[in-house]
Design a protein around this motif. Structure first.
Motif, PDB file in Angstrom:
ATOM      1  N   HIS A  18      54.248  39.003  52.521  1.00 55.24           N
ATOM      2  CA  HIS A  18      54.221  38.665  53.941  1.00 55.24           C
ATOM      3  C   HIS A  18      53.358  39.649  54.725  1.00 55.24           C
ATOM      4  O   HIS A  18      53.222  39.520  55.938  1.00 55.24           O
ATOM      5  CB  HIS A  18      55.643  38.643  54.497  1.00 55.24           C
ATOM      6  CG  HIS A  18      56.450  37.475  54.017  1.00 55.24           C
ATOM      7  ND1 HIS A  18      56.870  37.347  52.709  1.00 55.24           N
ATOM      8  CD2 HIS A  18      56.904  36.376  54.666  1.00 55.24           C
ATOM      9  CE1 HIS A  18      57.553  36.223  52.581  1.00 55.24           C
ATOM     10  NE2 HIS A  18      57.589  35.616  53.744  1.00 55.24           N
ATOM     11  N   ARG A  19      52.797  40.622  54.041  1.00 50.33           N
ATOM     12  CA  ARG A  19      51.856  41.572  54.613  1.00 50.33           C
ATOM     13  C   ARG A  19      50.685  41.709  53.643  1.00 50.33           C
ATOM     14  O   ARG A  19      50.882  41.658  52.421  1.00 50.33           O
ATOM     15  CB  ARG A  19      52.501  42.938  54.821  1.00 50.33           C
ATOM     16  CG  ARG A  19      53.762  42.944  55.678  1.00 50.33           C
ATOM     17  CD  ARG A  19      54.307  44.355  55.801  1.00 50.33           C
ATOM     18  NE  ARG A  19      54.585  44.930  54.475  1.00 50.33           N
ATOM     19  CZ  ARG A  19      54.847  46.220  54.262  1.00 50.33           C
ATOM     20  NH1 ARG A  19      54.837  47.070  55.281  1.00 50.33           N
ATOM     21  NH2 ARG A  19      55.092  46.660  53.046  1.00 50.33           N
ATOM     22  N   PRO A  20      49.464  41.878  54.146  1.00 50.37           N
ATOM     23  CA  PRO A  20      48.318  42.015  53.249  1.00 50.37           C
ATOM     24  C   PRO A  20      48.497  43.107  52.202  1.00 50.37           C
ATOM     25  O   PRO A  20      48.090  42.949  51.046  1.00 50.37           O
ATOM     26  CB  PRO A  20      47.169  42.333  54.203  1.00 50.37           C
ATOM     27  CG  PRO A  20      47.569  41.701  55.491  1.00 50.37           C
ATOM     28  CD  PRO A  20      49.059  41.866  55.566  1.00 50.37           C
ATOM     29  N   GLU A  21      49.120  44.223  52.600  1.00 52.74           N
ATOM     30  CA  GLU A  21      49.289  45.326  51.654  1.00 52.74           C
ATOM     31  C   GLU A  21      50.226  44.990  50.505  1.00 52.74           C
ATOM     32  O   GLU A  21      50.259  45.691  49.483  1.00 52.74           O
ATOM     33  CB  GLU A  21      49.773  46.589  52.367  1.00 52.74           C
ATOM     34  CG  GLU A  21      51.035  46.425  53.168  1.00 52.74           C
ATOM     35  CD  GLU A  21      50.788  46.165  54.633  1.00 52.74           C
ATOM     36  OE1 GLU A  21      51.533  46.713  55.470  1.00 52.74           O
ATOM     37  OE2 GLU A  21      49.826  45.416  54.951  1.00 52.74           O
ATOM     38  N   ASP A  22      50.999  43.906  50.640  1.00 51.87           N
ATOM     39  CA  ASP A  22      51.911  43.514  49.570  1.00 51.87           C
ATOM     40  C   ASP A  22      51.319  42.474  48.619  1.00 51.87           C
ATOM     41  O   ASP A  22      51.955  42.106  47.623  1.00 51.87           O
ATOM     42  CB  ASP A  22      53.216  42.971  50.160  1.00 51.87           C
ATOM     43  CG  ASP A  22      54.054  44.069  50.792  1.00 51.87           C
ATOM     44  OD1 ASP A  22      53.963  45.211  50.328  1.00 51.87           O
ATOM     45  OD2 ASP A  22      54.794  43.773  51.758  1.00 51.87           O
ATOM     46  N   VAL A  23      50.138  41.985  48.921  1.00 53.26           N
ATOM     47  CA  VAL A  23      49.466  41.065  47.992  1.00 53.26           C
ATOM     48  C   VAL A  23      49.296  41.759  46.643  1.00 53.26           C
ATOM     49  O   VAL A  23      48.895  42.916  46.572  1.00 53.26           O
ATOM     50  CB  VAL A  23      48.091  40.632  48.557  1.00 53.26           C
ATOM     51  CG1 VAL A  23      47.289  39.877  47.498  1.00 53.26           C
ATOM     52  CG2 VAL A  23      48.270  39.776  49.801  1.00 53.26           C
ATOM     53  N   ALA A  24      49.648  41.065  45.587  1.00 51.63           N
ATOM     54  CA  ALA A  24      49.545  41.574  44.208  1.00 51.63           C
ATOM     55  C   ALA A  24      50.573  42.643  43.873  1.00 51.63           C
ATOM     56  O   ALA A  24      50.499  43.251  42.804  1.00 51.63           O
ATOM     57  CB  ALA A  24      48.138  42.086  43.899  1.00 51.63           C
ATOM     58  N   ASN A  25      51.546  42.881  44.750  1.00 58.05           N
ATOM     59  CA  ASN A  25      52.640  43.797  44.421  1.00 58.05           C
ATOM     60  C   ASN A  25      53.666  43.045  43.576  1.00 58.05           C
ATOM     61  O   ASN A  25      54.653  42.512  44.083  1.00 58.05           O
ATOM     62  CB  ASN A  25      53.291  44.355  45.692  1.00 58.05           C
ATOM     63  CG  ASN A  25      52.438  45.417  46.356  1.00 58.05           C
ATOM     64  OD1 ASN A  25      51.356  45.751  45.870  1.00 58.05           O
ATOM     65  ND2 ASN A  25      52.898  45.947  47.467  1.00 58.05           N
ATOM     66  N   VAL A  26      53.405  42.976  42.301  1.00 60.23           N
ATOM     67  CA  VAL A  26      54.201  42.129  41.406  1.00 60.23           C
ATOM     68  C   VAL A  26      54.902  42.932  40.311  1.00 60.23           C
ATOM     69  O   VAL A  26      55.387  42.358  39.331  1.00 60.23           O
ATOM     70  CB  VAL A  26      53.311  41.044  40.756  1.00 60.23           C
ATOM     71  CG1 VAL A  26      52.819  40.051  41.806  1.00 60.23           C
ATOM     72  CG2 VAL A  26      52.125  41.669  40.016  1.00 60.23           C
ATOM     73  N   GLN A  27      54.966  44.258  40.473  1.00 54.45           N
ATOM     74  CA  GLN A  27      55.514  45.090  39.409  1.00 54.45           C
ATOM     75  C   GLN A  27      56.965  44.752  39.093  1.00 54.45           C
ATOM     76  O   GLN A  27      57.373  44.742  37.923  1.00 54.45           O
ATOM     77  CB  GLN A  27      55.393  46.572  39.773  1.00 54.45           C
ATOM     78  CG  GLN A  27      55.590  47.518  38.601  1.00 54.45           C
ATOM     79  CD  GLN A  27      54.630  47.259  37.453  1.00 54.45           C
ATOM     80  OE1 GLN A  27      53.450  46.987  37.679  1.00 54.45           O
ATOM     81  NE2 GLN A  27      55.126  47.322  36.220  1.00 54.45           N
ATOM     82  N   LYS A  28      57.751  44.455  40.131  1.00 53.00           N
ATOM     83  CA  LYS A  28      59.153  44.115  39.891  1.00 53.00           C
ATOM     84  C   LYS A  28      59.280  42.824  39.083  1.00 53.00           C
ATOM     85  O   LYS A  28      60.157  42.700  38.231  1.00 53.00           O
ATOM     86  CB  LYS A  28      59.904  43.983  41.216  1.00 53.00           C
ATOM     87  CG  LYS A  28      60.105  45.309  41.936  1.00 53.00           C
ATOM     88  CD  LYS A  28      60.893  45.130  43.223  1.00 53.00           C
ATOM     89  CE  LYS A  28      61.118  46.464  43.931  1.00 53.00           C
ATOM     90  NZ  LYS A  28      61.859  46.288  45.210  1.00 53.00           N
ATOM     91  N   GLY A  29      58.408  41.883  39.338  1.00 56.68           N
ATOM     92  CA  GLY A  29      58.415  40.648  38.567  1.00 56.68           C
ATOM     93  C   GLY A  29      58.004  40.883  37.123  1.00 56.68           C
ATOM     94  O   GLY A  29      58.595  40.324  36.196  1.00 56.68           O
ATOM     95  N   ILE A  30      57.001  41.714  36.930  1.00 56.11           N
ATOM     96  CA  ILE A  30      56.563  42.061  35.579  1.00 56.11           C
ATOM     97  C   ILE A  30      57.691  42.746  34.817  1.00 56.11           C
ATOM     98  O   ILE A  30      57.929  42.455  33.637  1.00 56.11           O
ATOM     99  CB  ILE A  30      55.314  42.962  35.630  1.00 56.11           C
ATOM    100  CG1 ILE A  30      54.107  42.174  36.149  1.00 56.11           C
ATOM    101  CG2 ILE A  30      55.010  43.542  34.251  1.00 56.11           C
ATOM    102  CD1 ILE A  30      52.872  43.023  36.357  1.00 56.11           C
ATOM    103  N   GLN A  31      58.388  43.646  35.485  1.00 53.73           N
ATOM    104  CA  GLN A  31      59.490  44.359  34.833  1.00 53.73           C
ATOM    105  C   GLN A  31      60.573  43.397  34.354  1.00 53.73           C
ATOM    106  O   GLN A  31      61.092  43.537  33.241  1.00 53.73           O
ATOM    107  CB  GLN A  31      60.079  45.391  35.796  1.00 53.73           C
ATOM    108  CG  GLN A  31      59.170  46.587  36.050  1.00 53.73           C
ATOM    109  CD  GLN A  31      59.677  47.478  37.166  1.00 53.73           C
ATOM    110  OE1 GLN A  31      60.699  47.192  37.807  1.00 53.73           O
ATOM    111  NE2 GLN A  31      58.968  48.572  37.429  1.00 53.73           N
ATOM    112  N   ARG A  32      60.909  42.413  35.180  1.00 53.35           N
ATOM    113  CA  ARG A  32      61.926  41.446  34.770  1.00 53.35           C
ATOM    114  C   ARG A  32      61.437  40.588  33.617  1.00 53.35           C
ATOM    115  O   ARG A  32      62.193  40.270  32.693  1.00 53.35           O
ATOM    116  CB  ARG A  32      62.357  40.585  35.959  1.00 53.35           C
ATOM    117  CG  ARG A  32      63.034  41.364  37.059  1.00 53.35           C
ATOM    118  CD  ARG A  32      63.900  40.496  37.944  1.00 53.35           C
ATOM    119  NE  ARG A  32      63.216  39.374  38.522  1.00 53.35           N
ATOM    120  CZ  ARG A  32      62.490  39.423  39.646  1.00 53.35           C
ATOM    121  NH1 ARG A  32      62.355  40.576  40.297  1.00 53.35           N
ATOM    122  NH2 ARG A  32      61.918  38.340  40.116  1.00 53.35           N
ATOM    123  N   ALA A  33      60.174  40.199  33.654  1.00 54.26           N
ATOM    124  CA  ALA A  33      59.611  39.415  32.561  1.00 54.26           C
ATOM    125  C   ALA A  33      59.649  40.194  31.249  1.00 54.26           C
ATOM    126  O   ALA A  33      59.986  39.639  30.193  1.00 54.26           O
ATOM    127  CB  ALA A  33      58.181  39.002  32.895  1.00 54.26           C
TER     128      ALA A  33
END
Length: 242
Positions: free
Chosen positions: A213-228
């Protein structure tokens, strides 16, 4: 694992903080090859895209794509599942403007039928306090999501289970058959590790998103990668990973 695309980002056209160009610039800076601009569907009461703005968004994205070969920008929309029949809040004319279709359940979306408003929203609210209602509405939610998958061409089902209890196995079966990817949302925490394990057994594809929801959060996917990774999900089952 490397994520090369983030298909779920929001802008000022719904309730994001940046422009389309802001999100694109952030994606390029972080090395993405593709980005989706996927603001909320029309019937979200608080954050829905104004119908008059969708053509403007299409024009902006076409101009950006014509100006650079650094990234591919896709116009999407996070549509709302509106009722027990799985109907989404978009018409055929506006659907043609999209490059990618996301859909999910949101409390803020106004169903077309008053009866669906009570059966879905009402029961999901009561389910927070009454276990018997939770068991009942789990079936209702699952039926609505499965109907949406079968009755529409949905590329990505957003944050399954985050807003409403569902039978992940049944949803995954439908998604596998229809070619719909289940989202591992890095912001909401869903799919959870356990839900990923259930769904991956059905052979369904997944996508890891920021839901920025903020430009700086684009591609902040580390938490998703960790769960995967905790679920031992293979890269081959993730459509935006390599």
């Amino acid at each position: 694992m490397k994520i090369f695309a983030d298909y779920h980002t929001h802008t000022i056209y719904s309730h994001g903080k940046g422009t389309i160009q802001d999100n694109v610039d952030a994606a390029i800076e972080k090395g993405l090859k593709e980005i989706g601009i996927s603001d909320h569907g029309f019937r979200h009461l608080l954050y829905g895209v104004k119908r008059k703005n969708l053509s403007k968004m299409r024009e902006e994205i076409d101009a950006i794509n014509a100006s650079t070969d650094k990234i591919k920008v896709k116009l999407g929309m996070e549509l709302n599942i509106m009722g027990l029949d799985g109907r989404l809040d978009i018409d055929d004319e506006n659907l043609k403007k999209l490059d990618i279709v996301l859909a999910g359940y949101h409390f803020g979306a106004l169903p077309y039928k008053v009866s669906d408003c009570f059966k879905i929203h009402g029961n999901n609210f009561l389910a927070r306090y009454f276990p018997t209602v939770d068991r009942k509405v789990r079936v209702i939610n699952t039926d609505a999501v499965v109907a949406a998958i079968y009755n529409n061409n949905i590329d990505i089902l957003t944050h399954p289970g985050a807003k409403a209890n569902i039978d992940t196995k049944e949803v995954a079966k439908a998604a596998k058959e229809r070619g719909t990817a289940l989202e591992i949302n890095s912001s909401h925490g869903y799919l959870t590790v356990e839900y990923i394990k259930v769904a991956m057994k059905e052979g369904v594809k997944f996508v890891i998103s920021s839901d920025a929801h903020r430009p700086e959060d684009v591609a902040n996917v580390q938490k998703g990668i960790q769960r995967a990774m905790k679920a031992d999900l293979s890269v081959e089952q993730i459509i935006n990973a390599k």
